[in-house]
Design a protein around this motif. Structure first.
Motif, short mmCIF file in Angstrom:
data_model
loop_
_atom_site.label_atom_id
_atom_site.label_comp_id
_atom_site.label_asym_id
_atom_site.label_seq_id
_atom_site.Cartn_x
_atom_site.Cartn_y
_atom_site.Cartn_z
N VAL A 34 69.47 25.91 27.39
CA VAL A 34 70.33 25.40 28.46
C VAL A 34 70.54 26.54 29.45
CG1 VAL A 34 72.55 24.36 29.04
CG2 VAL A 34 71.50 23.88 26.81
N LEU A 35 69.98 26.38 30.64
CA LEU A 35 70.15 27.39 31.68
C LEU A 35 71.48 27.19 32.37
CD1 LEU A 35 66.57 27.50 33.25
CD2 LEU A 35 67.50 28.82 31.32
N ARG A 36 72.16 28.29 32.64
CA ARG A 36 73.47 28.27 33.29
C ARG A 36 73.43 29.19 34.50
NH1 ARG A 36 77.64 26.59 30.15
NH2 ARG A 36 78.53 26.20 32.21
N CYS A 37 74.27 28.91 35.47
CA CYS A 37 74.37 29.75 36.67
C CYS A 37 75.79 29.67 37.20
CB CYS A 37 73.38 29.28 37.73
SG CYS A 37 73.37 30.28 39.22
N ARG A 38 76.36 30.82 37.53
CA ARG A 38 77.72 30.85 38.07
C ARG A 38 77.80 29.90 39.28
NH1 ARG A 38 78.10 36.20 39.34
NH2 ARG A 38 77.87 35.66 41.52
N PRO A 39 78.80 29.03 39.33
CA PRO A 39 78.86 28.00 40.36
C PRO A 39 78.75 28.48 41.81
CG PRO A 39 80.36 27.44 38.62
CD PRO A 39 79.85 28.82 38.32
N ASP A 40 79.29 29.65 42.14
CA ASP A 40 79.15 30.11 43.53
C ASP A 40 77.69 30.42 43.86
OD1 ASP A 40 79.40 32.34 41.78
OD2 ASP A 40 80.03 33.63 43.44
N GLU A 41 76.97 31.02 42.93
CA GLU A 41 75.54 31.28 43.15
C GLU A 41 74.75 29.98 43.14
OE1 GLU A 41 71.83 33.61 41.09
OE2 GLU A 41 73.71 34.73 41.30
N LEU A 42 75.12 29.05 42.27
CA LEU A 42 74.46 27.75 42.23
C LEU A 42 74.60 27.04 43.57
CD1 LEU A 42 73.11 25.69 40.14
CD2 LEU A 42 75.34 24.61 40.15
N LYS A 43 75.81 27.07 44.13
CA LYS A 43 76.04 26.45 45.43
C LYS A 43 75.13 27.07 46.50
CE LYS A 43 80.35 25.67 46.66
NZ LYS A 43 81.82 25.85 46.83
N ALA A 44 74.98 28.38 46.49
CA ALA A 44 74.12 29.06 47.46
C ALA A 44 72.66 28.63 47.29
CB ALA A 44 74.26 30.57 47.34
N ARG A 45 72.21 28.53 46.04
CA ARG A 45 70.83 28.10 45.77
C ARG A 45 70.60 26.69 46.28
NH1 ARG A 45 69.69 29.93 39.47
NH2 ARG A 45 70.07 32.18 39.73
N LEU A 46 71.55 25.79 46.02
CA LEU A 46 71.39 24.40 46.45
C LEU A 46 71.48 24.27 47.97
CD1 LEU A 46 73.37 22.57 43.63
CD2 LEU A 46 70.90 22.93 43.82
N LYS A 47 72.30 25.10 48.59
CA LYS A 47 72.39 25.09 50.05
C LYS A 47 71.05 25.50 50.67
CE LYS A 47 75.33 26.54 53.82
NZ LYS A 47 76.53 27.27 54.24
N GLN A 48 70.38 26.49 50.05
CA GLN A 48 69.05 26.91 50.53
C GLN A 48 68.04 25.77 50.43
OE1 GLN A 48 68.15 30.45 48.19
NE2 GLN A 48 68.20 31.65 50.07
N ARG A 49 68.23 24.91 49.44
CA ARG A 49 67.34 23.76 49.26
C ARG A 49 67.72 22.59 50.18
NH1 ARG A 49 66.92 22.66 42.79
NH2 ARG A 49 66.23 24.72 42.14
N LYS A 50 68.76 22.80 50.98
CA LYS A 50 69.23 21.80 51.94
C LYS A 50 69.85 20.57 51.27
CE LYS A 50 66.77 23.62 55.72
NZ LYS A 50 67.34 24.91 55.74
N TYR A 51 70.49 20.77 50.12
CA TYR A 51 71.24 19.69 49.48
C TYR A 51 72.42 19.35 50.38
CZ TYR A 51 69.18 19.67 44.74
OH TYR A 51 68.37 19.52 43.65
N ARG A 52 72.84 18.09 50.34
CA ARG A 52 74.03 17.67 51.08
C ARG A 52 75.26 18.28 50.42
NH1 ARG A 52 73.03 11.31 51.35
NH2 ARG A 52 74.35 11.60 49.55
#
Length: 170
Positions: free
Chosen positions: A81-99
């Motif tokens: 199970v891969l985990r990522c701190r939510p603030d970094e996760l948000k940055a990664r998803l923003k780079q992917r252009k998630y809404r």
């Protein structure tokens, strides 16, 4: 042996699975297998609706890795199970252009341990390894996963707590 690699979108599943494939491992990406099982789309949540029960029942086991955010639903011998701190996760998803709404939904799911909880409900605890990918590169993560699968490092989970991000950062 089939090892599932699961986690919230943005935790690094595909990148790490690609690293494992470069190392010669068989890797199946769930996104390449679900096409026949898509029954519709939830436009509000911006996701495909998948007949997961049928997909699981018809999935042909592999000797290698299965990567995707519901890999833990398969009868895997081991699950990471891969985990990522939510603030970094948000940055990664923003780079992917998630809404924005989708970013928030996934960051909340990560803070609430959603994938881990589902994995623990489905699998023997001695077969689960939780790996924090925050600030870590794919080769490091692939090394840890290979060591877990070889039995060189023990099963381990339940030590990552992102709950402080629920009110402070989301």
């Amino acid at each position: 042996m089939m090892c599932g690699i699961t986690g919230t979108p943005g935790t690094g599943k595909s990148v790490i699975a690609d690293e494992l494939a470069r190392r010669g491992h068989t890797v199946v990406h769930i996104t390449d297998t679900i096409g026949p099982y898509v029954t519709g789309e939830d436009e509000k949540r911006d996701v495909q609706i998948v007949d997961v029960d049928r997909w699981v029942a018809e999935f042909k086991p592999v000797d290698g890795f299965v990567e995707g955010h519901f890999a833990h639903l398969l009868p895997c011998d081991r699950v990471v199970v891969l985990r990522c701190r939510p603030d970094e996760l948000k940055a990664r998803l923003k780079q992917r252009k998630y809404r924005a709404a989708k970013i928030r939904e996934n960051a909340e799911a990560e803070a609430l341990d959603s994938c881990l909880i589902e994995t623990v409900e489905e699998h023997n605890p001695s077969h689960i390894f939780e790996l924090d990918t925050t600030g870590r590169h794919a080769p490091y993560c692939a090394d840890r996963i290979e060591a877990f699968v070889r039995g060189e490092i023990p099963a381990d989970f339940g030590h990552i707590d992102w709950s402080s991000f629920l009110e402070a950062h989301l």
